[in-house]
Write an enzyme that holds these catalytic residues in place. Structure first.
Site, PDB file in Angstrom:
ATOM      1  CD  GLU A 166      -1.290   5.205   4.349  1.00 31.85           C
ATOM      2  OE1 GLU A 166      -0.642   6.018   5.048  1.00 31.85           O
ATOM      3  OE2 GLU A 166      -1.851   4.202   4.815  1.00 31.85           O
TER       4      GLU A 166
ATOM      5  CD  GLU B  34      -5.774  -5.668  -1.055  1.00 29.75           C
ATOM      6  OE1 GLU B  34      -5.076  -4.647  -0.862  1.00 29.75           O
ATOM      7  OE2 GLU B  34      -6.726  -5.988  -0.316  1.00 29.75           O
TER       8      GLU B  34
ATOM      9  CB  CYS C  87      -5.374  -1.210  -1.243  1.00 28.56           C
ATOM     10  SG  CYS C  87      -6.668  -0.311  -0.402  1.00 28.56           S
TER      11      CYS C  87
ATOM     12  CB  CYS D  68     -10.833  -1.969   1.567  1.00 29.91           C
ATOM     13  SG  CYS D  68     -10.270  -1.359  -0.034  1.00 29.91           S
TER      14      CYS D  68
ATOM     15  CG  ASN E 174      -0.438  -0.308   2.499  1.00 29.77           C
ATOM     16  OD1 ASN E 174       0.610  -0.937   2.600  1.00 29.77           O
ATOM     17  ND2 ASN E 174      -1.121   0.115   3.541  1.00 29.77           N
TER      18      ASN E 174
ATOM     19  CB  CYS F  97      -9.236  -4.141  -2.725  1.00 29.74           C
ATOM     20  SG  CYS F  97      -7.870  -2.970  -2.538  1.00 29.74           S
TER      21      CYS F  97
END
Ligand code: ZN
Length: 261
Positions: free
Chosen positions: A168, A180, A178, A211, A166, A214
């Site tokens: 940010e 994934e 993320c 999430c 991930n 994803c």
């Protein structure tokens, strides 16, 4: 430098997943050590989950931990492009051309080798081995806001693997990706074929789960794959995008076919 970096962006564009707009885009980011990484545009039937080529390339670049010094696109940057680059990459930036942004406070080398996106799974190939690879990939996470590193790996039908973590963007939570999704961007950029398995691991949350965003992206890009979730001392959990998101709205509703081919 500009023409070679542009060429990498243009070469990546045809790998775009653009069943809705039909407009492929590629973006290539040059790192301070001369390596470069490119990403294509990846659309989603759910509009805002589309991953722009710029967002994808900046996320893949962030995973290297190296400074980004120039970014080229196969089409002119949109009105927010320079701001996105400044926010994600840091430093002072300027548009040298409509399709080329350069960091002005550092030297820029000639593009050399691409960042290696594919990895080899140590033999024997196994679900546990893929989950361990995803767990190790979490070390690459860029998580200034959450301090919640997650790793992922994507495996295609031919056994080729791409890892991700991930990422940010400091100061803008909405631009994160993320693990994934970062791994999926890398897989599409690397030209992986139909996806067989997606591995996800988070040492901070062995009971964690993908999430909602994803789940939607997995339904779009990897229908029918196995989603393998690391469970610490327990055996990995194996599920599917369809089980994670029953009744998903995907490209079929719009007469488009999903999945990476
Ligand atoms: Zn997610």
């Amino acid at each position: 430098m500009p023409d070679r970096l542009r060429a990498h962006a243009q070469a990546c564009a045809p790998r775009s997943h653009v069943p809705y707009s039909g407009r492929p885009v590629g973006v290539a980011a040059l790192l301070a050590d001369g390596r470069w990484v490119a990403a294509p545009r990846i659309e989603n039937a759910s509009f805002p989950l589309t991953i722009s080529a710029l967002q994808g390339a900046l996320a893949l670049a962030a995973l290297t931990g190296e400074t980004v010094v120039a970014v080229a696109a196969s089409v002119p940057f949109g009105p927010t492009g320079l701001g996105e680059i400044e926010q994600a990459a840091g430093g002072a930036w300027a548009l040298a051309a409509p399709d080329l942004a350069v960091r002005t406070d550092v030297d820029r080398p000639e593009p050399g080798e691409p960042v290696g996106l594919t990895v080899d799974l140590p033999p024997p190939p196994s679900v546990e081995g893929g989950a361990a690879l995803a767990l190790a990939a979490a070390d690459r996470a860029v998580v200034p806001a959450s301090a919640f590193p997650v790793g992922a790996a994507v495996e295609d039908d031919g056994g080729r693997l791409v890892v991700g973590a991930n990422v940010e963007v400091a100061g803008d939570w909405t631009r994160g990706l993320c693990a994934e999704r970062t791994a999926l961007v890398g897989a599409v950029a690397a030209g992986l074929g139909p996806i067989r398995r997606v591995y996800v691991a988070c040492s901070k949350a062995p009971g964690g789960t993908p999430c909602g965003g994803c789940r939607q992206v997995l339904a779009e890009l990897a229908p029918g794959c196995a989603v393998v979730v690391w469970r610490g001392a327990e055996a990995p959990e194996v599920t599917t995008p369809e089980a994670l998101l029953p009744g998903a709205f995907d490209g079929r509703a719009l007469g488009r076919q999903g999945g990476i081919r």
